[in-house]
Design an enzyme around this catalytic site. Structure first.
Site, PDB file in Angstrom:
ATOM      1  CB  CYS A  86     118.733  35.810 -22.856  1.00  0.00           C
ATOM      2  SG  CYS A  86     117.173  34.948 -23.156  1.00  0.00           S
ATOM      3  CG  HIS A 203     119.447  37.531 -27.385  1.00  0.00           C
ATOM      4  ND1 HIS A 203     120.352  36.591 -26.949  1.00  0.00           N
ATOM      5  CD2 HIS A 203     118.230  37.093 -26.986  1.00  0.00           C
ATOM      6  CE1 HIS A 203     119.709  35.615 -26.316  1.00  0.00           C
ATOM      7  NE2 HIS A 203     118.415  35.901 -26.324  1.00  0.00           N
ATOM      8  CD  GLU A 205     123.486  37.761 -28.190  1.00  0.00           C
ATOM      9  OE1 GLU A 205     122.794  36.733 -28.054  1.00  0.00           O
ATOM     10  OE2 GLU A 205     123.344  38.772 -27.471  1.00  0.00           O
TER      11      GLU A 205
END
EC number: 6.3.5.3
Length: 227
Positions: A86, A203, A205
């Protein structure tokens, strides 16, 4: 393999990324801060999401002019692995480590939702645990995620296999209507020509445990760790 998670003023996904590396992957990881100049003890540097320096001027512009950014640039020039997620992706384009730029979303709104990504190249260090055509479910959260690169550069990237992910539907079809931000050619993630620097707007994660709704993001980390 030792990881560094970069922290700039305004980073807000640093702890999420640190948690995945330390607690799920069980790898050695440390935070490094924006004034750091030496990354020699690390094998992988991760630039997490957030709003570095409040996105003033444009996302990533100020972060790319810090001592840490110069250290990241030098680190990448040595062939070591760099991942930008990002805002981290935005910083890497500002540094010139990745081609193209990230522009405001076509609808000029912040977009936060789950998307599907199709694997375009399974031969990279970041996708080798995947197959071409695999579909991953990973969330996005950005205002400036519209990837742009001139047509001639896009053609070269295609030839070099630099496009790793495209936005698609659940069946893996790349369509304009599933493009969440207006990115050229539905591009969601790219790498440099050398294959050691990777950036993506989604994302991974946030897709690391079933309780979050998906663990598909782990495949990127597992791919890198299989080196």
């Amino acid at each position: 393999m030792k990881f560094a998670v970069c922290v700039f003023p305004g980073s807000n996904c640093d702890y999420d990324t640190y948690y995945v590396i330390r607690d799920i992957l069980e790898k050695d990881v440390e935070f490094v801060y924006w004034e750091e100049k030496n990354l020699s003890k690390y094998d992988v540097v991760v630039l997490p999401g957030g709003f570095s320096f409040g996105d003033y001027l444009r996302p990533g512009a100020l972060a790319a002019r810090t001592p840490l950014a110069q250290a990241i640039y030098d680190f990448a020039q040595k062939g070591k692995y760099v991942i930008g997620i990002c805002n981290g992706f935005q910083i890497l384009t500002e540094l010139g480590l990745l081609p193209g730029a990230l522009l405001p979303n076509l609808n000029m709104r912040f977009v936060c939702k789950w998307v599907n990504l199709r694997v375009e190249n399974e031969r990279s260090a970041f996708t080798r645990k995947l197959e071409k055509g695999d579909v991953l479910r990973i969330p996005i959260a950005h205002h400036d995620g519209r990837y742009y690169v001139p047509e001639e550069e896009l053609r070269k990237m295609e030839e070099n296999g630099q496009i790793l992910f495209r936005y698609c539907d659940e069946q893996g079809e790349v369509k304009e209507e599933v493009n969440p931000n207006g990115s050229v050619s539905n591009i969601a993630g790219v790498m440099n020509k050398e294959g050691n620097v990777f950036g993506m707007m989604p994302h991974p994660e946030r897709a690391s445990e079933d309780i979050l709704g998906s663990h598909d993001g782990l495949m990127l980390w597992y791919s890198l760790l299989s080196d």
